[in-house]
Design an enzyme around this catalytic site. Structure first.
Site, mmCIF file in Angstrom:
data_model
loop_
_atom_site.group_PDB
_atom_site.id
_atom_site.type_symbol
_atom_site.label_atom_id
_atom_site.label_comp_id
_atom_site.label_asym_id
_atom_site.label_seq_id
_atom_site.Cartn_x
_atom_site.Cartn_y
_atom_site.Cartn_z
ATOM 1 N N GLY A 1 0.817 -1.205 0.000
ATOM 2 C CA GLY A 1 0.000 0.000 0.000
ATOM 3 C C GLY A 1 0.849 1.253 0.000
ATOM 4 N N ILE B 1 2.945 2.697 2.331
ATOM 5 C CA ILE B 1 4.336 2.467 2.724
ATOM 6 C C ILE B 1 4.968 1.407 1.836
ATOM 7 C CG2 ILE B 1 5.809 1.600 4.574
ATOM 8 C CD1 ILE B 1 3.934 2.881 6.573
ATOM 9 N N ASN C 1 -6.392 5.074 -4.021
ATOM 10 C CA ASN C 1 -4.979 4.808 -3.730
ATOM 11 C C ASN C 1 -4.036 5.651 -4.578
ATOM 12 O OD1 ASN C 1 -5.831 1.292 -3.671
ATOM 13 N ND2 ASN C 1 -5.848 2.724 -1.967
ATOM 14 N N ARG D 1 -1.279 8.569 -3.585
ATOM 15 C CA ARG D 1 -0.126 8.371 -2.713
ATOM 16 C C ARG D 1 0.634 7.082 -2.999
ATOM 17 N NH1 ARG D 1 -4.809 7.268 -0.272
ATOM 18 N NH2 ARG D 1 -5.060 5.271 0.812
ATOM 19 N N CYS E 1 3.717 -6.722 23.125
ATOM 20 C CA CYS E 1 4.202 -6.569 24.494
ATOM 21 C C CYS E 1 3.475 -5.469 25.250
ATOM 22 C CB CYS E 1 5.701 -6.263 24.493
ATOM 23 S SG CYS E 1 6.758 -7.737 24.519
ATOM 24 N N CYS F 1 -28.113 3.555 23.095
ATOM 25 C CA CYS F 1 -29.071 4.583 23.508
ATOM 26 C C CYS F 1 -28.576 5.972 23.145
ATOM 27 C CB CYS F 1 -29.342 4.483 25.011
ATOM 28 S SG CYS F 1 -27.878 4.622 26.048
#
Length: 546
Positions: free
Chosen positions: A20, A22, A50, A53, A155, A167
């Site tokens: 994607g 990155i 997409n 970028r 972790c 509600c």
């Protein structure tokens, strides 16, 4: 030294998970840095949204595999690189521990927590270093995970997506997000697959409901009727829908209702809400704003509503490019045998304390009580053994909450044998049932028995307060000990998971009700060398690592 590093780079085998925002930048960086053997996996296909970028893709690629198109265009930078592209999910059982062991390093460019956790566990099992990354707007983060030396991805606690009481959504909205959630529920009730949990009609029995809400509900229907039933009874009449749910009329939403109703008729099936569907997005945005106006809540722009409705922090190409560069930098340190020089790197747009855009932090040591990477992973589970079923244990606790993919559970009696299992305690999967039951052939009767067993309460198998269960995920090569605490005040599948992850101030329990964890993320600590944990929401592209 450079020649030696270059040789290590050329001889290494790299697994990249995700193509994607990155991932595209990362693949480009790898081939231009000199990496020769790259395997790329991504299940997604290219969408129009997409293209602003993810620069390896063009308009003509829309609808095609991200992994395969990324490979084709990356090879233009360096045709000599061997890239294997797979249009598949990394959670596929074919990608087992032996598969991960063949790689020198694994680089994550993922967009969801389930896949991140799975890759984290597979790399721990295979003892392969993992570089995790994420971005959200101007925020970015890169960190290194190495078994026994650093924290793993699980972790520390992760913030969960915020939910709202029904509600509040139906009767007493006070924030724009309440109106947006209501509008999405309205879309699903009218045009998507029916879900009674997403009802939008005001609840007259709610003590917090306003008088106006109660009166509206009474005027429209004298008996309880679902939104879908009422809409069908009036033939999806746009004017009546508007009068019932959002009071006033607008051209925008009128056109949206007409268009969506025609689309549902032509497709002869339910629709699926998609933030990139302009008609559906306009319906939700206009519905949310009109409801916000009725309740005196500030209105939001289409862009803002799209971000909130899709749980999106807009992705920024420059952030992705910087993150991808940092991933390669950390990878070179690992290949050079200098993991001691690796850092967790955090990006801030506005950091008034440290006056830096990029902040390196020392890697944290493993959490001794981590329920994934500690020497003896264990958690305490507070449940009502007379209420909780095997199915709920498997689906809601082991899969959704703990993140197992193919869990198998047996009673751990401390002897190391499988006596509890042969007594018929739990078989989650028919394949496992077929494999284990060697005394009789797997047939229709066995299947019926399996389907019947999963609805049994845990107490049926003599599980009580103090019982210990052993959960195994053979795909992830992961074993977890479950220590049972019986609490008869818990009902309807409620459960609490305690002792798996300590809080930031003291080791305390984390609370889970119906699969949703209630925990507070760490405060940002700009002034220390410790790693800062950034809280964000899930997006459709690249998530911040939290």
């Amino acid at each position: 030294m450079l020649a030696q590093v270059g040789k290590l780079v050329a001889e290494s085998r790299v697994l990249v998970v995700g193509a994607g925002g990155i991932g595209c930048e990362l693949i480009k960086n790898l081939v231009m840095t000199g990496f020769k053997n790259i395997e790329l996996i991504d299940l997604d296909t290219i969408d129009v949204s997409n293209l602003n970028r993810q620069f390896l893709f063009r308009k003509e690629h829309v609808g095609q595999s991200k992994a395969k198109i990324a490979k084709e265009n990356a090879l233009r930078f360096n045709p000599d690189v061997n890239i294997v592209a797979k249009h598949d999910s990394i959670i596929n059982p074919d990608y087992d521990v032996d598969y991960f062991r063949q790689f020198t390093i694994v680089l994550n460019a993922l967009d969801n927590r389930v896949a991140r956790s799975h890759v984290n566990r597979m790399c721990l099992a295979a003892d392969v270093p993992l570089i995790e990354s994420g971005s959200a707007g101007y925020l970015g983060q890169v960190t290194v995970i190495k078994k026994g030396k650093t924290e793993c991805y699980e972790c520390q606690p992760k913030p969960t997506q915020k939910s709202f009481p029904s509600c509040t959504i139906r009767n007493t909205p006070t924030e724009p997000i309440h109106c947006i959630v209501w509008a999405k529920h309205l879309f699903n009730q009218l045009f998507a697959e029916f879900d009674e949990d997403n009802e939008v009609t005001p609840d007259a029995e709610d003590p917090e409901a306003t008088d106006a809400s109660k009166q509206t509900n009474q005027d429209v229907e004298n008996h309880k009727m679902s939104t879908r039933s009422w809409a069908e009874s009036v033939g999806y009449n746009p004017q009546l829908l508007l009068k019932k749910y959002i009071i006033s009329d607008t051209v925008f939403i009128l056109n949206s209702v007409i268009s969506l109703e025609k689309r549902m008729e032509s497709s002869k099936s339910c629709l699926i809400w998609d933030k990139d569907d302009d008609v559906a997005m306009h319906f939700v945005a206009s519905s949310a704003n009109i409801r916000a106006h009725v309740f005196g809540i500030p209105l939001k722009s289409l862009f803002d509503i799209k971000s909130m409705a899709g749980n999106i922090i807009p992705a920024i190409a420059t952030t992705n490019a910087i993150v991808a560069g940092l991933i390669v930098t950390e990878a070179l340190k690992i290949l050079s045998g200098r993991i001691d020089l690796c850092r967790t790197v955090v990006m801030y747009k506005n950091n008034p304390t440290m006056k830096k855009l990029i902040v390196p932090c020392l890697l944290e040591k493993p959490n001794e009580r981590c329920y994934v990477c500690s020497a003896k992973p264990e958690v305490y589970i507070r449940i009502n053994v007379d209420d909780l079923t095997i199915k709920h244990l498997g689906e809601e606790i082991l899969k959704k909450r703990i993140g197992m993919i193919a869990p198998d559970v047996e009673i751990d009696d401390g002897t190391g044998n499988e006596e509890g299992e042969t007594e018929g305690f739990i078989d989650y999967y028919i394949d496992y049932l077929k494999r284990k039951r060697s005394l009789c052939k797997f047939n229709y009767c066995n299947l019926l028995e399996y389907l019947d067993i999963i609805d049994y309460k845990l107490s049926h198998f003599r599980i009580r307060n103090g019982s210990i269960l052993k959960a195994d995920d053979f795909l992830q090569n992961y074993t977890l000990q479950l220590k049972i605490i019986h609490d008869d005040s818990l009902i309807d599948g409620e459960f609490e998971i305690e002792g798996d992850i300590p809080s930031t101030e003291k080791e305390s329990s984390s609370l889970t009700r119906l699969g949703q964890t209630k925990r507070t993320a760490d405060e940002l600590d700009h002034g220390s060398a410790k790693r800062s944990r950034l809280e964000t929401v899930d997006s459709d592209d690249d998530l911040i690592l939290v």
